[in-house]
Design a protein around this motif. Structure first.
Motif, PDB file in Angstrom:
ATOM      1  N   LYS A   1       0.831  -1.213   0.000  1.00 30.56           N
ATOM      2  CA  LYS A   1       0.000   0.000   0.000  1.00 30.56           C
ATOM      3  C   LYS A   1       0.861   1.257   0.000  1.00 30.56           C
ATOM      4  CE  LYS A   1      -4.119  -1.929   2.232  1.00 30.56           C
ATOM      5  NZ  LYS A   1      -5.032  -1.836   3.416  1.00 30.56           N
ATOM      6  N   ALA A   2       1.977   1.213   0.736  1.00 28.70           N
ATOM      7  CA  ALA A   2       2.869   2.373   0.765  1.00 28.70           C
ATOM      8  C   ALA A   2       3.475   2.635  -0.622  1.00 28.70           C
ATOM      9  CB  ALA A   2       3.980   2.143   1.789  1.00 28.70           C
ATOM     10  N   ASP A   3       3.822   1.553  -1.332  1.00 29.14           N
ATOM     11  CA  ASP A   3       4.363   1.718  -2.692  1.00 29.14           C
ATOM     12  C   ASP A   3       3.315   2.297  -3.625  1.00 29.14           C
ATOM     13  OD1 ASP A   3       6.847   0.660  -2.001  1.00 29.14           O
ATOM     14  OD2 ASP A   3       6.213  -1.402  -2.413  1.00 29.14           O
TER      15      ASP A   3
ATOM     16  N   LYS B   1       0.821   4.168  -2.866  1.00 31.19           N
ATOM     17  CA  LYS B   1       0.588   5.563  -2.504  1.00 31.19           C
ATOM     18  C   LYS B   1       1.625   6.485  -3.130  1.00 31.19           C
ATOM     19  CE  LYS B   1      -0.219   8.493   1.552  1.00 31.19           C
ATOM     20  NZ  LYS B   1      -0.236   8.549   3.042  1.00 31.19           N
ATOM     21  N   ARG B   2       2.849   5.972  -3.296  1.00 33.24           N
ATOM     22  CA  ARG B   2       3.915   6.791  -3.882  1.00 33.24           C
ATOM     23  C   ARG B   2       3.959   6.741  -5.410  1.00 33.24           C
ATOM     24  NH1 ARG B   2       9.465   5.539  -0.746  1.00 33.24           N
ATOM     25  NH2 ARG B   2      10.184   6.879  -2.455  1.00 33.24           N
TER      26      ARG B   2
ATOM     27  N   TRP C   1       1.051   6.113  -7.715  1.00 31.71           N
ATOM     28  CA  TRP C   1      -0.117   6.343  -8.568  1.00 31.71           C
ATOM     29  C   TRP C   1      -0.085   7.720  -9.225  1.00 31.71           C
ATOM     30  CZ3 TRP C   1      -4.001  10.036  -7.902  1.00 31.71           C
ATOM     31  CH2 TRP C   1      -4.057  10.690  -6.671  1.00 31.71           C
ATOM     32  N   LYS C   2       0.416   8.721  -8.540  1.00 32.28           N
ATOM     33  CA  LYS C   2       0.499  10.047  -9.168  1.00 32.28           C
ATOM     34  C   LYS C   2       1.544  10.093 -10.288  1.00 32.28           C
ATOM     35  CE  LYS C   2      -1.244  12.771  -5.277  1.00 32.28           C
ATOM     36  NZ  LYS C   2      -0.916  13.813  -4.271  1.00 32.28           N
TER      37      LYS C   2
ATOM     38  N   GLU D   1       9.399   6.358  -7.229  1.00 32.47           N
ATOM     39  CA  GLU D   1       8.806   7.336  -8.152  1.00 32.47           C
ATOM     40  C   GLU D   1       9.644   7.500  -9.412  1.00 32.47           C
ATOM     41  OE1 GLU D   1       7.939   8.914  -3.911  1.00 32.47           O
ATOM     42  OE2 GLU D   1       9.549   7.894  -4.982  1.00 32.47           O
TER      43      GLU D   1
END
Length: 513
Positions: free
Chosen positions: A244-246, A248-249, A251-252, A299
């Motif tokens: 989930k942390a990955d 979150k970083r 998707w943008k 990212e």
């Protein structure tokens, strides 16, 4: 817009047939395998397969080529992440953060980020293709011969200015390609040009032979000349997954990438190299984890990979609507269209609507297959990196010669292939980019045709080349491209500001104090 969606639905109906699905899956698997192997890019893969597809249905052949295109982009990033050796030029940026992630035990996460990034970027890029391509084609129908000639000159200048270590090398490569394109009989006078008394050259050199020679044979000779018998360590790959942390970083960056990649893929600016670097710089500036960049920031993998995939869709848009290839793979695919007697351009959407929309629909299907097949197969692709280079490139040379002979069944074609392969080797030796040469071979005869057509209509009046607003605008852009380096040198450079703590800054502080 509604008409485009209706045509796209018809395209899905044709693309979802078992035969075309098989072509799409085969293309994705072949493309990924080829992209994984260092030094074998999608352009070489399609060039090698061109002779094989003579017996294929055109729709199936292009669906497979499109699958190879997207698959090779993902395969190239796999090699970048695991070996720090980009298998394809668009995957160079993936190595910057992907390889440190792999070395720190996060190879699976890096590969999953790349695969999902390719899916998201490609999906949004193909959506842009669906929305914009028919509009561009409808406008381009009214473009005349002087405008087309100006656009082709822009393609020549833009590609040679962007690629390579110097403009001189770029224009030398272009001149070489234009010269090869002149071989054969003059289309108007019928006089032989550069045939050297060889009757088999009267029809010119087939683009397939040129593409296979420059890409496959040239690359094989270059690798053979620099072969080192050292085994590279292959990093083990687990099952690709993201926490989930990955997510979150990432998707943008996945969503930002296409807005950088698609426009750059649509213009003659060298393909995915520039947008991937721009995406990397953008993500580095926007990230909240700037301290991780250079040591494995996720990212830095997500954004560039999404941009690379979207640029592929932009490249397809320009190739289909204007008949202008902006990358090496697009140039080879343009040769494939011509092989089947189809001329990409503004009228393609009217003359071959079933082919075009089935191809576009297959891009969506290929992206889904890319994600479904490659995520679980990532460890398998890593094992391909253990194939000894001598065996690999010996096989490439064998298939290149067989393919060249299959074009017309003339032994002289094999000799021409080897000569052009030697030219490709020398181009790599002296740093000449290959794309301007292949662009010159393919677009050179068309540019000559448009130039002669323009002058014939105007009774030889050269001013007709500058008689339309579009042509004038294009030549203005060409002038800016050529003069920009001179203008930049002429501008006064600002002195660098004194850094805090430097001797210069200390001296100024003493003077003020």
């Amino acid at each position: 817009m509604i008409d485009s969606l209706a045509h796209l639905m018809d395209g899905f109906g044709a693309a979802l047939t078992p035969g075309n699905l098989l072509f799409a899956a085969l293309g994705v698997l072949l493309g990924t395998a080829i992209g994984v192997l260092p030094g074998i890019g999608p352009a070489m893969a399609v060039a090698l397969l061109l002779p094989v597809t003579y017996a294929f249905d055109p729709t199936g052949a292009f669906i497979m080529f499109a699958g190879i295109y997207f698959g090779a982009m993902f395969g190239g990033s796999t090699t970048s992440i695991l070996l720090n050796t980009p298998g394809e030029s668009a995957a160079v940026v993936a190595a910057i953060e992907g390889n440190p992630m792999a070395k720190s035990g996060r190879a699976a996460q890096a590969l999953a980020t790349a695969a999902i990034g390719h899916f998201v970027g490609g999906f949004l890029g193909v959506c842009g293709l669906v929305l914009l391509a028919p509009l561009v084609a409808s406008v381009a129908v009214d473009i005349g011969a002087p405008d087309y000639f100006a656009i082709m000159v822009l393609a020549f200048v833009a590609v040679t200015s962007v690629l390579g270590s110097s403009r001189i090398r770029g224009f030398a490569s272009l001149a070489l390609g234009l010269t090869i394109g002149l071989v054969g009989l003059d289309p108007i006078s019928g006089q032989p040009r550069l045939t050297f008394g060889v009757p088999q050259l009267a029809d010119g050199i087939d683009v397939v032979i040129v593409a296979v020679g420059l890409f496959a044979v040239g690359e094989a000779l270059w690798v053979a000349a620099h072969l080192r018998r050292t085994q590279q360590e292959v990093i083990p790959v687990g099952r690709p997954w993201l926490s989930k942390a990955d997510l979150k970083r990432t998707w943008k960056p996945w969503l930002r990438g296409p807005f950088i990649g698609f426009p750059f893929g649509s213009i003659p600016a060298g393909g995915a190299e520039i947008p991937t670097f721009l995406s990397y710089v953008t993500e580095r500036r926007l990230s909240k984890h700037k301290d991780e960049f250079g040591t494995g920031a996720i990212e830095g993998v997500a954004g560039p990979e999404s941009a690379a995939s979207a640029s592929s869709a932009g490249t397809m848009s320009t190739m289909l609507t204007l008949g202008l290839p902006t990358t090496a793979i697009a140039a080879v695919m343009l040769a494939a269209f011509q092989q089947f007697g189809i001329q990409p351009g503004p009228l393609l959407f009217q003359s071959e609507p079933d082919l075009v929309w089935t191809l576009i629909a297959s891009l969506f299907i290929g992206l889904v297959l890319l994600l479904v097949l490659n995520l679980p197969l990532a460890p398998v692709w890593a094992t391909l990196l253990r194939i000894p280079r001598p065996y690999l490139y010996a096989g490439i040379l064998f298939f290149a010669c067989v393919g060249a002979y299959a074009v017309s069944g003339q032994p002289v074609d094999i000799l021409v292939l080897l000569v052009i392969g030697a030219i490709g080797f020398l181009m790599r030796r002296f740093g000449l980019p290959v794309l301007p040469a292949i662009l010159g071979v393919i677009l050179g005869p068309d540019a000559e045709l448009q130039l002669r057509r323009s002058l014939q209509i105007a009774d030889g009046d050269v001013s007709t080349l500058f008689s339309t607003p579009l042509a004038i605008g294009v030549y203005t852009v060409i002038a800016l491209l050529l003069l920009f380096p001179l203008i930049r040198r002429a501008l006064p450079t600002r002195p660098a500001a004194a850094r805090p703590g430097s001797d210069e800054a200390t001296t100024k502080d003493d003077e003020l104090g």
